[in-house]
Design a protein around this motif. Structure first.
Motif, PDB file in Angstrom:
ATOM      1  N   LEU A  77      28.038  34.804  33.315  1.00 38.33           N
ATOM      2  CA  LEU A  77      28.787  35.855  34.001  1.00 38.33           C
ATOM      3  C   LEU A  77      27.901  37.089  34.068  1.00 38.33           C
ATOM      4  O   LEU A  77      27.304  37.493  33.056  1.00 38.33           O
ATOM      5  N   MET A 132      34.871  36.670  38.378  1.00 30.44           N
ATOM      6  CA  MET A 132      34.472  35.271  38.197  1.00 30.44           C
ATOM      7  C   MET A 132      34.395  34.522  39.522  1.00 30.44           C
ATOM      8  O   MET A 132      34.794  33.365  39.617  1.00 30.44           O
ATOM      9  N   VAL A 133      33.911  35.184  40.552  1.00 33.29           N
ATOM     10  CA  VAL A 133      33.655  34.542  41.837  1.00 33.29           C
ATOM     11  C   VAL A 133      32.148  34.578  42.097  1.00 33.29           C
ATOM     12  O   VAL A 133      31.422  35.361  41.483  1.00 33.29           O
ATOM     13  N   PRO A 134      31.644  33.750  43.016  1.00 29.77           N
ATOM     14  CA  PRO A 134      30.191  33.568  43.130  1.00 29.77           C
ATOM     15  C   PRO A 134      29.419  34.786  43.630  1.00 29.77           C
ATOM     16  O   PRO A 134      29.912  35.617  44.392  1.00 29.77           O
ATOM     17  N   CYS A 140      33.030  38.623  45.620  1.00 34.66           N
ATOM     18  CA  CYS A 140      34.124  39.526  45.253  1.00 34.66           C
ATOM     19  C   CYS A 140      34.315  40.600  46.313  1.00 34.66           C
ATOM     20  O   CYS A 140      35.383  41.216  46.390  1.00 34.66           O
ATOM     21  N   HIS A 195      27.912  39.140  47.384  1.00 27.91           N
ATOM     22  CA  HIS A 195      28.917  39.025  46.336  1.00 27.91           C
ATOM     23  C   HIS A 195      30.247  38.606  46.952  1.00 27.91           C
ATOM     24  O   HIS A 195      30.817  39.321  47.783  1.00 27.91           O
ATOM     25  N   HIS A 224      22.451  31.154  42.085  1.00 31.44           N
ATOM     26  CA  HIS A 224      23.903  31.299  42.158  1.00 31.44           C
ATOM     27  C   HIS A 224      24.370  31.822  40.804  1.00 31.44           C
ATOM     28  O   HIS A 224      23.972  31.308  39.761  1.00 31.44           O
ATOM     29  N   SER A 225      25.173  32.849  40.838  1.00 28.01           N
ATOM     30  CA  SER A 225      25.741  33.374  39.611  1.00 28.01           C
ATOM     31  C   SER A 225      27.224  33.632  39.840  1.00 28.01           C
ATOM     32  O   SER A 225      27.774  33.240  40.876  1.00 28.01           O
ATOM     33  N   HIS A 226      27.869  34.268  38.875  1.00 30.35           N
ATOM     34  CA  HIS A 226      29.290  34.594  39.010  1.00 30.35           C
ATOM     35  C   HIS A 226      29.530  36.012  38.507  1.00 30.35           C
ATOM     36  O   HIS A 226      29.042  36.391  37.434  1.00 30.35           O
ATOM     37  N   CYS A 227      30.274  36.763  39.284  1.00 24.89           N
ATOM     38  CA  CYS A 227      30.613  38.138  38.939  1.00 24.89           C
ATOM     39  C   CYS A 227      31.453  38.175  37.654  1.00 24.89           C
ATOM     40  O   CYS A 227      32.449  37.450  37.538  1.00 24.89           O
ATOM     41  N   TYR A 247      32.401  23.949  34.959  1.00 31.20           N
ATOM     42  CA  TYR A 247      32.040  25.175  34.247  1.00 31.20           C
ATOM     43  C   TYR A 247      30.896  24.945  33.266  1.00 31.20           C
ATOM     44  O   TYR A 247      30.088  25.840  33.033  1.00 31.20           O
TER      45      TYR A 247
END
Length: 207
Positions: free
Chosen positions: A134, A100-102, A167, A165, A93-96, A56
């Motif tokens: 995030l 909190m998924v890629p 998610c 996404h 690459h990010s996270h929703c 993280y």
């Protein structure tokens, strides 16, 4: 333009002051392991809380950086160049922020210089800063455009993000392969439809 940037504040010192300790973060991961029905004491999971916290730190390292850290230095010796500067196919690459998924995608970013230009790697680093937080894709698009417009002060900025996404792919409706497109156009890119279309064409985007 400054008012726009203030909509997207950078990592605040008061948040840093209230951060849990590493031990507390690892304990939270252990709690989640227990909650999903796992045994944190079994051999394969004994080091997982520490590994997750370390991961993280890298995945969300964008909170420790500011756009000005990478966009502060510009170059005036451009031999009269005043056309579009485009950096395309920047992997990110990010996270929703909701699950909190890629979020996995590419960024295409252009600006019209006003006597000054950036080192090309700076644009990719700007994407990385905002990606390692995030996010929603809409916010990330607007943040990149606002930071570039405010700190470089070009005649115009264009940003296009295309991403999948997880998610949507891994949970919920599970629409694997679906891509989301978001854009932001400022200055001459917003005013000149031909210039906007040229950016989209050079980026490889077909409406």
């Amino acid at each position: 333009m400054d008012a726009v940037v203030k909509k997207f504040p950078d990592f605040a010192e008061d948040r840093q002051a209230s951060r849990p300790s590493r031990a507390e973060a690892e304990a939270a991961v252990e709690t989640l392991l227990r909650w999903i029905g796992e045994d944190p004491g079994r051999e394969g999971l004994r080091e997982t809380p520490a590994r997750v916290v370390k991961a993280y730190e890298e995945l969300f390292g964008g909170y420790k950086l500011q756009p000005g850290d990478v966009l502060g230095r510009t170059f005036a010796d451009v031999s009269g160049y005043d056309d579009m500067v485009l950096v395309k196919d920047i992997d990110f690459h990010s996270h929703c922020e909701h699950h909190m998924v890629p979020i996995i995608g590419k960024a295409h970013i252009a600006y019209m210089p006003d006597n000054r230009v950036l080192g090309l790697s700076k644009i990719a680093r700007l994407v990385d800063i905002y990606g390692r937080r995030l996010q929603t894709q809409e916010s990330m698009t607007a943040q990149i455009a606002a930071a570039l417009a405010s700190l470089l002060k070009p005649r115009g900025v264009a940003v296009l993000l295309e991403a999948e996404h997880m998610c949507m792919s891994m949970r919920g409706i599970r629409t694997k392969g679906s891509t989301t497109i978001t854009t932001s156009f400022q200055g001459v890119f917003a005013e000149d439809a031909g210039l906007k279309d040229r950016f989209l064409s050079l980026s490889g985007y077909k409406a």
